[in-house]
Design a protein around this motif. Structure first.
Motif, PDB file in Angstrom:
ATOM      1  N   TYR A  89       0.850  -1.192   0.000  1.00  0.00           N
ATOM      2  CA  TYR A  89       0.000   0.000   0.000  1.00  0.00           C
ATOM      3  C   TYR A  89       0.889   1.247   0.000  1.00  0.00           C
ATOM      4  N   ILE A  90       0.754   2.099   1.026  1.00  0.00           N
ATOM      5  CA  ILE A  90       1.539   3.328   1.060  1.00  0.00           C
ATOM      6  C   ILE A  90       2.727   3.231   1.991  1.00  0.00           C
ATOM      7  N   TYR A  91       2.971   2.026   2.527  1.00  0.00           N
ATOM      8  CA  TYR A  91       3.979   1.883   3.569  1.00  0.00           C
ATOM      9  C   TYR A  91       5.261   1.239   3.048  1.00  0.00           C
ATOM     10  N   ASP A  92       6.353   1.559   3.717  1.00  0.00           N
ATOM     11  CA  ASP A  92       7.647   1.000   3.338  1.00  0.00           C
ATOM     12  C   ASP A  92       8.254   0.129   4.421  1.00  0.00           C
ATOM     13  N   THR A  93       7.895   0.386   5.678  1.00  0.00           N
ATOM     14  CA  THR A  93       8.568  -0.235   6.815  1.00  0.00           C
ATOM     15  C   THR A  93       7.535  -0.857   7.741  1.00  0.00           C
ATOM     16  N   PHE A  94       7.862  -2.052   8.216  1.00  0.00           N
ATOM     17  CA  PHE A  94       6.878  -2.793   8.990  1.00  0.00           C
ATOM     18  C   PHE A  94       7.489  -3.481  10.211  1.00  0.00           C
ATOM     19  N   TYR A  95       6.653  -3.669  11.209  1.00  0.00           N
ATOM     20  CA  TYR A  95       6.850  -4.699  12.209  1.00  0.00           C
ATOM     21  C   TYR A  95       6.166  -5.953  11.645  1.00  0.00           C
ATOM     22  N   TYR A 149       5.369   0.772  10.299  1.00  0.00           N
ATOM     23  CA  TYR A 149       6.020   1.753  11.169  1.00  0.00           C
ATOM     24  C   TYR A 149       5.779   3.119  10.572  1.00  0.00           C
ATOM     25  N   VAL A 150       5.231   4.000  11.393  1.00  0.00           N
ATOM     26  CA  VAL A 150       4.957   5.372  10.982  1.00  0.00           C
ATOM     27  C   VAL A 150       5.786   6.291  11.866  1.00  0.00           C
ATOM     28  N   SER A 151       6.483   7.223  11.258  1.00  0.00           N
ATOM     29  CA  SER A 151       7.317   8.152  12.002  1.00  0.00           C
ATOM     30  C   SER A 151       6.507   8.823  13.094  1.00  0.00           C
ATOM     31  N   GLY A 152       7.065   8.811  14.310  1.00  0.00           N
ATOM     32  CA  GLY A 152       6.372   9.389  15.438  1.00  0.00           C
ATOM     33  C   GLY A 152       5.594   8.395  16.253  1.00  0.00           C
TER      34      GLY A 152
END
Length: 132
Positions: free
Chosen positions: A28-34, A101-104
């Motif tokens: 989707y719109i994400y690059d980094t995950f747990y 993972y979302v910054s913040g």
């Protein structure tokens, strides 16, 4: 939406090995995950058995520590679970799960990597059957 496709389940004799894979077919719109692996045996709660953070930090349930290994190949967008020395108690449906993972956002480490409630998207499950 994020989409996950699992593979690698099957039947094996006690003492054998299997490797599960979980492919992120859509990020989707994400690059980094747990990312994590859960399992659910008939009549039991779904339990988190292994988790890995975006920085490589891992955490394992005591029941699988030393026998299972979680890893990820970022180039292939794939999560793995290497399972060795399997026993009948490992028989269950295995699920992968991810949380972006979302910054913040808070950092989820340690045992929190195996908490069901932090994960947003789940695979369809793959059956692992170990015969004694």
């Amino acid at each position: 939406q994020v989409q996950l496709v699992e593979s690698g389940g099957g039947s094996v004799q006690s003492g054998g090995s299997l490797r599960l894979s979980c492919k992120l077919v859509s990020k989707y719109i994400y690059d980094t995950f747990y990312m994590a692996w859960f399992r659910q045996a008939p009549g039991k709660e779904r339990e988190g058995i292994a988790g890995i953070a975006f920085d490589g930090h891992t955490n394992y349930a005591e029941s699988v520590k030393g026998r299972f290994a979680i890893s990820q190949d970022n180039a292939k967008d794939t999560l793995y679970l290497q399972m060795d020395n399997l026993t009948a108690e490992d028989t269950a449906t295995y699920y992968c799960a991810v949380r972006p993972y979302v910054s913040g956002d808070s950092y989820y480490g340690g045992h929190r990597l195996r908490e069901r409630r932090i994960y947003n998207w789940w695979g369809q499950g793959t059956q692992v059957t170990v015969s004694s």
